[in-house]
Scaffold this motif. Sequence first.
Motif, short mmCIF file in Angstrom:
data_model
loop_
_atom_site.label_atom_id
_atom_site.label_comp_id
_atom_site.label_asym_id
_atom_site.label_seq_id
_atom_site.Cartn_x
_atom_site.Cartn_y
_atom_site.Cartn_z
N UNK A 75 0.82 -1.21 0.00
CA UNK A 75 0.00 0.00 0.00
C UNK A 75 0.86 1.27 0.00
N UNK A 118 1.12 1.85 -3.56
CA UNK A 118 -0.20 2.16 -4.12
C UNK A 118 -0.63 3.58 -3.77
N UNK A 119 -0.31 3.98 -2.53
CA UNK A 119 -0.64 5.34 -2.13
C UNK A 119 0.07 6.34 -3.03
N UNK A 120 1.34 6.05 -3.36
CA UNK A 120 2.09 6.94 -4.25
C UNK A 120 1.47 6.95 -5.64
N UNK A 121 0.97 5.78 -6.04
CA UNK A 121 0.34 5.67 -7.36
C UNK A 121 -0.91 6.54 -7.41
N UNK A 122 -1.72 6.47 -6.36
CA UNK A 122 -2.93 7.29 -6.30
C UNK A 122 -2.56 8.78 -6.30
N UNK A 123 -1.45 9.12 -5.61
CA UNK A 123 -1.02 10.51 -5.53
C UNK A 123 -0.39 10.99 -6.84
N UNK A 124 -0.21 10.08 -7.78
CA UNK A 124 0.24 10.52 -9.09
C UNK A 124 1.69 10.25 -9.43
N UNK A 125 2.40 9.47 -8.60
CA UNK A 125 3.78 9.15 -8.93
C UNK A 125 3.81 7.82 -9.67
N UNK A 126 4.30 7.86 -10.89
CA UNK A 126 4.29 6.63 -11.67
C UNK A 126 5.71 6.14 -11.90
#
Lengths: 360, 558
Positions: free
Chosen positions: B172, B175-183
């Motif tokens: 997670x 995943x949290x970084x993914x939701x925040x826009x870091x790809x």
Amino acid sequence: MAFIEIKNLFKRFKKVVAVNHINIDIKQGEMLTLLGPSGCGKTTTLRCVSGLERPEEGDIVIDGKSMVAKGFVQPSKRGIGMVFQNYAVWPHMKVFNNVTYGLKLHGMSKQEVREKTQRVLDLVDLNGLEERYPAQLSGGQQQRVALARALVRNPKVLLLDEPLSNLDAKLREKMRFEIKSLVKRMGITSVYVTHDQAEAMVISDRIVVMESGNVVQIGNPQEIYEKPANRFVADFIGTMNFIPCNITRFLPDKKMAHISTDFSQDILCRTPDTGATTPGKQIYASIRPEDVQIFSEPPQDTANLFRGTIAHKAYLGNFLFFFVSVNGTMIRVQAPHHLPHEEGREIYVFLNPQKCMILF
Amino acid sequence: MSRGDYSLSTFIWLIIAFLVIYPLSILLIESFKIAETGAFGLGNFLEFFKDTYYLKTFANTLFLSALVLLTTTVFGIPLAYILARYRQRGKTVFTALILLPIVLPAYAGVFAFVIFFGKFGTLNLLLMETGLIETPINFIYGLHGLVFIQALHMLPFIVLSLAAGFTQIDPSFEEAAEVEGATGFRRFVTITLPLCTPTYLAGAVIVFLWPFTDWLTPLILGKVDFLPSVSYINIAYHFTDTHRKYMGIVAVVVSSMVCISLFLLARWWVERKKYTGLSKGTTSEGRVIEPSPLIKTGAYLYMGLIAFIVLLTPIVLGLSAFSRRWVFQPFPTYWTLDNFRVIFAESPLLIRNSFLFSAAALLFGVVFGLPAAYIIVRTKVRGKDALDFVITLMLAFPGIAVGVSYLLAFWNTIPLATHWIIMPLALFSRRLPYFLRMAHSSYLQLDISLEEASEVSGIGKIRTFFYISLPLLIKGVLVGVVMFFIMAFQEISTAIFLYRGGWETLPIGIYLNWHRGMEFGIAAAMAFLMIVITFILLLIISRIGGGILKAAWGPGSR
């Protein structure tokens, strides 16, 4: 027009179907809860909405825009904020950097970042803790950091995956109300996942009860509690007596029926709104313990009244809990504690026809 | 807390005092002895740090360590990521191959690479035959070769520690970084890598210390200006020149100090920042990604390349072992069993010694390790943390330090060095922490209530240990036993200082054959023999402990 539409969503892991073609509409500003036991597909549904999971079939529509069917939209492009079960607050970053991580990635000026962060930290009551590391915070504070991080980018949708399950009981109860009032104040549409029915009752405008990948019932907390769609919902939310029975005579105009059970040939019961039952399936006369009334002396009216013996008694502080044996069938009863009934004593049990319903 | 626990703890401390603290203090004391006068003073150290040669050696070693760490890290990050995160076929095989160097003796790799990459080695000859190059390329002699060989030997430690980090991080966080826009890459750099630093560091420190321990590789490659090689040459070759001997001892002490400081520093840092344990509800598998076909192909090619280089060691040694007169030919032309015939005819003693010493060391290990683990895990005896600390510290000591200190300590005052028992004793104390760690972690996994239940039923402590604890621990202990045996079997840096005529082991035989007459064939055959024996032992472990992988990583993991 719904703000979030979950359309015919289907997802499986290897051969296990996690979400089985479900449809849910969520209105703007609504707080919707996905409720069910572990493995019912609630978290998978939420992760499909967030974009962390790709559905195999179906679509997610947020604010009129398709997220799956017309090309997969990455989580970061969906305008969502998400709070994870274990907070997922990055331990190597200070509170400030945790909250501003997403803002910085979206190219905002330093001033703007500072203001926005300040505002959201105010909102979750974390002011002054910007320079702390997560390990220096309590569980509840970490929870707020996660919430602040999810809210700072003004998301259209807030997704919460069992956000309170790691907190202790007292704090959990307090945070329920805090989260609800915060989300309502900001007017964000939110989807909340939990397996805790009390939490769902407090926090939701509407509850979606799920079981093994299917939606069993959608309704507001009162509907779910008072008119459960089936035995699963009734059992999962609150406590319910289930008495196996057969219908002897329908009274369709009154939405009532006469039934027979092991201990009585004639009990009057409400029939479900959905109408007739499937033939051949076992049905149950169902009544919640707090709706069962007990009397030491038989009252005037004798319909739905049965003689029984108190098998067990438990003192639970604000009420008494009895197991009453009616001809061998155990009926659970919750009663005010001034009733002086001892174990082994004969009493009369009244199953109110308006509260007693047929479930299957 | 019983009287028994105290006597047991005293017994353990006595062994530690005799086999660890006493010799190491003698080493330290000797380093202050001035050669000319016999008095004590800081003279040696002052000279060491004033002498440009020794200073250069010190700097060289640090530089080499940095290069080895850099190389292993650069190659290790993608490798660990592939192994930890990608869903793919053949993962177990590749993992086992890539981790192989852990259980292969370092010097075996050196011989193999000299044969393959040397001036007139297979690769150069092949390249010249095809006309790609005119004159041979120097692949291996020099700093670059040294970095290459040491980095390959240490790569598994970095890969394992990073892979452990990659799998243990709670999904997670990413995943949290993914939701925040870091790809993609950004998420990897800002979230994944920083969260891996504690586990990475645990491996990195072991890698960094290797050039402070490995004296043989620089010697074979002809670049000797590094602390361990200089110490070895000064002490072993110039035993009569007391001045050089004492400078060698100083070099050993300086290396040990560097090793211990870095080890403690890393340990302290790791303890302070334990990210992986912070969040609850981690899935055991971690995040697993299905890579795109292009990336998948790249990953396979990369793993294949590393696996190929790793496999060169047994393959080249095998070719060399079964042939003679393999000179100026890319591949051997004359096949024979002569090498083995020579080994079995002239020096069966070496094989016997190797087994005898390792087995004896193992016996000491078990007799010491089980009670020590019991004391540390199960009792509240005072000083148990200190015990744990001292034993763990042995991980950081260079083998050369143990060897030299034994030589100094057990020569005159306690003349143990005249008896062959010194060999297994030295092997035992050098690998002390390995067995203990193994017993320790099995002990931690054993639920104390199982033992308590037995004691409540009226069975005494000692009988409880034999009836309940030992049967439940036996798997972990056996894996530890075999791993310890492998380690002891391959040990050279300690043994080289202590052996006398008739006490030679296989590793010493390998070294002597190379050293005396460049008898590569026989040295290679011995190394090959060792690899075969190691493999058989590994197979035994994997039967016991489930998987080569676990077996190979066992002693290092904590």
